[in-house]
Design an enzyme around this catalytic site. Structure first.
Site, PDB file in Angstrom:
ATOM      1  N   PHE A  54      44.871  31.996  32.957  1.00  0.00           N
ATOM      2  CA  PHE A  54      43.495  32.502  32.805  1.00  0.00           C
ATOM      3  C   PHE A  54      42.609  32.254  34.022  1.00  0.00           C
ATOM      4  O   PHE A  54      41.393  32.295  33.924  1.00  0.00           O
ATOM      5  CB  PHE A  54      42.824  31.885  31.564  1.00  0.00           C
ATOM      6  CG  PHE A  54      43.654  31.949  30.326  1.00  0.00           C
ATOM      7  CD1 PHE A  54      44.039  33.171  29.780  1.00  0.00           C
ATOM      8  CD2 PHE A  54      44.068  30.794  29.691  1.00  0.00           C
ATOM      9  CE1 PHE A  54      44.817  33.227  28.639  1.00  0.00           C
ATOM     10  CE2 PHE A  54      44.839  30.844  28.544  1.00  0.00           C
ATOM     11  CZ  PHE A  54      45.213  32.071  28.014  1.00  0.00           C
ATOM     12  N   ALA A  63      42.572  38.809  39.047  1.00  0.00           N
ATOM     13  CA  ALA A  63      41.760  40.024  39.213  1.00  0.00           C
ATOM     14  C   ALA A  63      42.390  41.229  38.507  1.00  0.00           C
ATOM     15  O   ALA A  63      42.174  42.368  38.914  1.00  0.00           O
ATOM     16  CB  ALA A  63      41.535  40.328  40.690  1.00  0.00           C
ATOM     17  N   ARG A  94      30.958  38.570  42.039  1.00  0.00           N
ATOM     18  CA  ARG A  94      31.399  39.503  41.005  1.00  0.00           C
ATOM     19  C   ARG A  94      30.433  39.531  39.820  1.00  0.00           C
ATOM     20  O   ARG A  94      30.317  40.544  39.141  1.00  0.00           O
ATOM     21  CB  ARG A  94      32.822  39.180  40.536  1.00  0.00           C
ATOM     22  CG  ARG A  94      33.431  40.285  39.684  1.00  0.00           C
ATOM     23  CD  ARG A  94      34.865  39.982  39.310  1.00  0.00           C
ATOM     24  NE  ARG A  94      35.826  40.521  40.234  1.00  0.00           N
ATOM     25  CZ  ARG A  94      36.415  41.714  40.128  1.00  0.00           C
ATOM     26  NH1 ARG A  94      36.072  42.534  39.153  1.00  0.00           N
ATOM     27  NH2 ARG A  94      37.309  42.109  40.997  1.00  0.00           N
ATOM     28  N   GLN A 138      49.249  30.170  39.581  1.00  0.00           N
ATOM     29  CA  GLN A 138      49.102  31.614  39.672  1.00  0.00           C
ATOM     30  C   GLN A 138      49.163  32.092  41.114  1.00  0.00           C
ATOM     31  O   GLN A 138      49.170  33.301  41.358  1.00  0.00           O
ATOM     32  CB  GLN A 138      47.755  32.043  39.065  1.00  0.00           C
ATOM     33  CG  GLN A 138      47.631  31.790  37.585  1.00  0.00           C
ATOM     34  CD  GLN A 138      46.212  32.025  37.092  1.00  0.00           C
ATOM     35  OE1 GLN A 138      45.618  31.159  36.472  1.00  0.00           O
ATOM     36  NE2 GLN A 138      45.656  33.205  37.341  1.00  0.00           N
ATOM     37  N   GLU A 195      41.719  41.471  32.411  1.00  0.00           N
ATOM     38  CA  GLU A 195      40.342  40.993  32.299  1.00  0.00           C
ATOM     39  C   GLU A 195      39.390  41.914  31.541  1.00  0.00           C
ATOM     40  O   GLU A 195      38.539  41.421  30.787  1.00  0.00           O
ATOM     41  CB  GLU A 195      39.776  40.731  33.702  1.00  0.00           C
ATOM     42  CG  GLU A 195      40.443  39.576  34.408  1.00  0.00           C
ATOM     43  CD  GLU A 195      40.004  39.478  35.860  1.00  0.00           C
ATOM     44  OE1 GLU A 195      39.527  38.412  36.258  1.00  0.00           O
ATOM     45  OE2 GLU A 195      40.148  40.475  36.595  1.00  0.00           O
TER      46      GLU A 195
END
Length: 780
Positions: free
Chosen positions: A244, A529, A326, A213, A731
């Site tokens: 993912f 994100a 987060r 990714q 997400e």
């Protein structure tokens, strides 16, 4: 052709934005025509690598005898730490705590210690088992609580968010509840596992095809390990079979091993672990233990929250810092906390280093928030939805807009969203019927829950909020599109191509979507994100508008008209009173030496973050959603099923509603699986026992809700200037699965007449559900 005729014909341009269009590779996916990394033709002489791993969770490596490995049939050689020509480190945060291969100490069971390189994968795999390694076994700690007791350090600096007067909030409240919830991790379980294929070139050059990714990070890590500049390394990604988050940083190991071997033996080298080794050697979603302390009044209004979020991070930092950050950012979910203190504890454990996973810590924070709502509801004998509504963020006028990290919530649409879903899902009538049913049903108990989601969009590492794109228009009018995002099945390439088709007013089919490669767009951010379309779509739009402006200027000069009269519509261009095809205009522009290539760029505005102060605006905007789920539980066995789920989700002004709806559906199922069936389990020796589909249970088709209604809030439009006013969708809907977890809790609570919060830990497996039922029956 008249101008109004061209305008009307706009509707016939295929594949532009805000319209349904199937995934550009959909037919290839279902027919087997999609080419993945493992499908690339192997040149003659290709070698295959396989990892040799540790058999202890923590120990000093006293000796490592690889003579039997080297003598095995087909083996070309081995790689150890001594064979790393550059720096033996692949830490994505630069903390130098994650070696390719350790030299002196192993820190988790399954840690790669060496790699075998052989003529076939099977030969390499068999040979790796022949190593004789002598360890001095050391004590180990596997979870956050064990790590704390053992005095293990944090893998990275913790974060504290604080606002208001926490002690005053507690002292003045009518009620106060302290509790703890354990939230399990999750394996990525992508269809395509980790894989890298390196082909050496001349001088320092190497080309790496891999399933990542983050191509730019893989490029940097390979260069770092090889001891060469980044310009010597090219990383290519056409598509992934799922990611993912598991391929954001965890691919670094495989890319580095393949590249080092390729340069050492000067031939192509591929590495593809089997599923067992993939699951044991790569990180997962972080497990959390959350200790919460919540104060509230008689009406259920939260007065104060104090939370400590302890995470199983593994042996190295990886991305645990931003993940645990987060978790705190989303520990409020949709609720205003007048007085709040939230602290992270990213614990070092003797397990694989955990990493990014869809939601990136946010889901764990949301679960903690919903547990506190649930505690309040049962303590006061109220419907949890009533308590949720009472604590929603409000308006500037009522002073209920400031988050624990001091960002204002300015775009809250949850009141409308919840109200609509409550009506369409018939929540009140169904809840009433369930309460009646549970009074007379002795074995089967039902539950229903309607839960919200507020999810911030942007990388909290501000510098990642940038993207580049490259567009070529060839002199036949065909278009080549490249951008820095990676396609892992989510439809990113389709959406970005739709943006370009819309900007140039040409058919989608005119655009060739090409592989992501570090040769074309440098210094890209990870596709993570939920930012892939936001960032890369805007970068591609910038490039398309540059090209459109050049063609407009050329047409105005060539036909001696004002630029305002040059209008692109339906594969045609009106130039004053004349109409030419897009292809003809491009051909004329080429002959006139107009530059038909453009590099686009975008950086997210308005965001800033001061981590040391715990203040800023880390998110550009919020995406919202809500789900209502109903479950039936067999109280004799703990087994359950999801009877119905209704979802209303906010994607702003959708670029492609059918793709967005698919993302919502998939995210919900994956989130439901995390909270119900997907359990990670290590034995006392530190061995991961749920290391294959045979022992790790992802949701099956039969596990989906019997009735599954998913809608997009088509009235929503992003207040911020995002790509065509859309919102991210990767997400945020993952957390919609929390409604199933909360509905299970209600069903369990019914056995004690809803007087007590069941305090289910996640995942709520049938075993945990049964134990919770028995505990309540026994009186707590």
């Amino acid at each position: 052709m008249k101008h109004d005729t061209i305008t009307k014909a706009t509707q016939t341009v295929s594949g532009t934005v805000h319209t349904n269009r199937h995934h550009d590779s959909a037919e290839k996916h279902v027919t087997g025509g999609a080419e993945y990394c493992d499908d690339i033709g192997e040149p003659r002489g290709t070698l295959h690598a396989y990892l040799g791993v540790s058999s202890v969770a923590h120990g000093l490596i006293k000796s490592m005898d690889l003579s039997a490995v080297l003598a095995a049939p087909g083996v070309a050689g081995v790689l150890t730490a001594e064979d790393i020509p550059g720096v033996n480190d692949i830490s994505p945060t630069g903390l130098k705590d994650e070696p390719v291969f350790p030299k002196e100490k192993t820190e988790f069971h399954g840690q790669p210690l060496f790699a075998v390189v052989a003529e076939s994968r099977n030969a390499a795999r068999r040979a790796a088992e022949l190593a004789e390694i002598d360890y001095e076994v050391l004590p180990h700690a596997l979870d956050p609580l064990e790590a704390q007791e053992a005095g293990h350090p944090f893998v990275t600096a913790p974060l504290k968010l604080e606002r208001g007067e926490i002690e005053q909030g507690f002292s003045g409240a009518d009620h106060r509840i302290k509790g703890q919830i354990k939230i399990g991790g999750q394996d990525h379980m992508y269809l395509e596992g980790q894989i890298a294929f390196a082909i050496p070139g001349e001088d320092d050059d190497v080309v790496v095809h891999c399933s990542t990714q983050h191509p730019s990070e893989a490029q940097h890590m390979v260069a770092h390990v090889l001891g060469v500049p980044s310009n010597a390394v090219t990383v290519n990604v056409r598509r992934m079979g799922g990611g993912f988050g598991g391929k954001e940083s965890q691919m670094n190991l495989f890319a580095a091993v393949a590249a080092v071997a390729a340069k050492k033996w000067n031939c192509p080298v591929k590495i593809r672990p089997d599923r067992d080794q993939d699951m044991t050697a790569t990180g997962k979603r972080h497990d959390f233990v959350v200790d919460y302390d919540v104060a509230f009044d008689e009406c259920g209004h939260i007065q104060a929250v104090d939370g400590i979020f302890s995470a199983r991070c593994g042996y190295s930092a990886d991305l645990s810092g931003p993940v645990t950050d987060r978790a705190l950012f989303h520990a409020d979910n949709a609720y205003f906390y007048p007085n709040v203190r939230l602290r992270s504890q990213p614990m070092k454990t003797n397990t694989v280093s955990n990493t990014a996973f869809r939601g990136f810590g946010g889901p764990q924070g949301v679960v903690a928030a919903e547990r506190m709502i649930e505690e309040i509801a049962y303590a006061l004998g109220k419907d949890p939805l009533e308590v949720r509504k009472a604590n929603f963020y409000g308006s500037a006028e009522d002073g209920r807009t400031l988050t624990p990290y001091h960002q204002e919530v300015e775009d809250n649409i949850l009141p409308r969203l919840i109200s609509e879903l409550e009506e369409t899902a018939e929540y009140q009538a169904r809840r009433k019927a369930i309460l009646t049913f549970n009074k007379t049903s002795t074995v089967i108990k039902k539950g229903i829950a309607l839960t919200p989601v507020k999810f911030g969009i942007s990388f909290t590492a501000t510098w990642y909020n940038q993207a580049g794109a490259l567009i070529h228009i060839y002199n036949d009018g065909s278009i080549h599109l490249n951008h820095g995002g990676t396609e892992m099945g989510q439809g990113l390439n389709t959406k970005v191509a739709q943006v370009v088709a819309d900007a140039l007013q040409v058919d989608f089919e005119r655009i060739k979507i090409t592989k992501t490669t570090t040769e074309k767009v440098p210094n890209t951010s990870a596709t993570a994100a939920s930012s892939g379309t936001d960032l890369n779509g805007m970068a591609a739009l910038d490039a398309a508008e540059q090209l459109k402006a050049r063609l407009t200027d050329f047409a105005a000069e060539h036909w001696s008209v004002e630029p305002e009269t040059v209008i692109f519509r339906n594969n045609m261009v009106q130039v004053g009173q004349e109409v030419v095809s897009f292809s003809d205009l491009v051909r004329k522009a080429y002959m006139a030496r107009v530059h038909l290539s453009a590099a686009g760029f975008y950086k997210t505005p308005k965001i800033h973050w001061d981590r040391s102060a715990g203040k800023g605006r880390p998110f550009f905007y919020y995406a919202y959603g809500a789900s209502c789920s109903e479950v039936s539980v067999d109280t004799l066995t703990g087994e359950y099923r999801v009877e119905r789920t209704d979802i209303l989700h906010d994607v702003g002004k959708s670029l492609n509603p059918v793709l967005d709806k698919g993302q919502v559906e998939g995210a919900f199922i994956q989130g439901m699986g995390w909270l119900t069936t997907e359990e990670l389990w290590w034995d006392k020796a530190g061995r991961l026992r749920t290391h294959a589909p045979s022992t790790y249970k992802i949701p099956l088709a039969s596990d989906r809700p019997r009735v599954f209604n998913v809608s997009l809030a088509d009235w929503s439009e992003n207040r911020e200037l995002t790509i065509k006013r859309s919102k991210a969708v990767g997400e945020p809907p993952f957390m919609l699965g929390v409604s199933v977890f909360e509905a299970l809790s209600m069903a369990v609570a019914s056995v004690a007449d809803y007087r007590e919060c069941p305090r289910l830990d996640a995942p709520a497996t049938p075993e945990r559900v049964l134990l919770a039922v028995e505990r309540l029956k026994a009186g707590g």
